[in-house]
Write a protein that holds these residues in place. Sequence first.
Motif, mmCIF file in Angstrom:
data_model
loop_
_atom_site.group_PDB
_atom_site.id
_atom_site.type_symbol
_atom_site.label_atom_id
_atom_site.label_comp_id
_atom_site.label_asym_id
_atom_site.label_seq_id
_atom_site.Cartn_x
_atom_site.Cartn_y
_atom_site.Cartn_z
ATOM 1 N N SER A 85 -4.303 9.209 1.597
ATOM 2 C CA SER A 85 -4.682 8.806 0.243
ATOM 3 C C SER A 85 -3.649 9.350 -0.740
ATOM 4 O O SER A 85 -2.782 10.132 -0.377
ATOM 5 C CB SER A 85 -6.080 9.336 -0.112
ATOM 6 O OG SER A 85 -6.086 10.762 -0.086
ATOM 7 N N PHE A 91 0.830 -1.205 0.000
ATOM 8 C CA PHE A 91 0.000 0.000 0.000
ATOM 9 C C PHE A 91 0.861 1.249 0.000
ATOM 10 O O PHE A 91 2.007 1.243 0.445
ATOM 11 C CB PHE A 91 -0.947 0.004 1.207
ATOM 12 C CG PHE A 91 -0.248 0.021 2.545
ATOM 13 C CD1 PHE A 91 -0.065 1.204 3.241
ATOM 14 C CD2 PHE A 91 0.206 -1.162 3.110
ATOM 15 C CE1 PHE A 91 0.570 1.221 4.465
ATOM 16 C CE2 PHE A 91 0.844 -1.166 4.343
ATOM 17 C CZ PHE A 91 1.022 0.035 5.031
ATOM 18 N N ASP A 145 -5.376 2.790 0.548
ATOM 19 C CA ASP A 145 -4.975 1.556 -0.134
ATOM 20 C C ASP A 145 -5.089 0.370 0.813
ATOM 21 O O ASP A 145 -5.607 -0.696 0.456
ATOM 22 C CB ASP A 145 -3.517 1.650 -0.618
ATOM 23 C CG ASP A 145 -3.336 2.613 -1.765
ATOM 24 O OD1 ASP A 145 -4.292 2.807 -2.532
ATOM 25 O OD2 ASP A 145 -2.233 3.174 -1.898
ATOM 26 N N SER A 174 -1.322 6.308 -8.227
ATOM 27 C CA SER A 174 -0.841 5.072 -7.632
ATOM 28 C C SER A 174 0.044 4.293 -8.594
ATOM 29 O O SER A 174 -0.251 4.191 -9.773
ATOM 30 C CB SER A 174 -2.023 4.196 -7.201
ATOM 31 O OG SER A 174 -1.572 2.965 -6.698
#
Length: 216
Positions: free
Chosen positions: A168, A26, A31, A174
């Motif tokens: 976040s 993550f 995540d 990502s």
Amino acid sequence: SGMVMIAQQPLDEAEEVFVVDHCLTFQSKDDAAAALEQVPHLRERLLAMADADAQEAEASTGAVLDKVKGLLASYAVVADPSKPEEKTDVYYMLDEIGSRLRRRKTGIAAALQEGQANFKLVPIYSFDHRMAFSLAWPVRDVKSGEILFADHEQGWDLDQAQVDIKDSVEEGGSILPEMKEYSAQAALTALIAQSREGDASSPAGAEAQDEAAGEE
């Protein structure tokens, strides 16, 4: 934790390499929350590896991360080598095998894992396949019955007081591996099988088969 890895047979330094999956990967708390929600029994597995009470299975993401923080590690992904400062920190936790291979700092396991480490354990990130996993191998010949453990590598000894995991990441920001839960071993096996099939179907492979048939 008092659980350790023990060799069930002799291991040859020159021949043994093992793939270790990352059970949690993550960049942010969001995540981690998504993984805990989507992957069946992941929350319970993480808590079990941290020797936490099973009744805490409904704990919040923050509470779960706090319980397993001693098993978290990190690596940095740099997409452009000319801009090393533009790195992305990724946090991960090894599966049950990898977590038992890590030398512990406290507890019964720490007392059992004395002396010089007999294993090496390092993370690998494949940009081509968007896959993260670790490789483990003995650094010397190992006898049956020996306790197996690897020393702390870069990114293992996170200073938890200094780690600031983001809540976040930006939309589209990502870079997490797509195959991130319990899949590296299966994915690598499939890639190796495809490679072997390609070799067998190549002209060189066909000629070798024809020559062997002629010799018979």
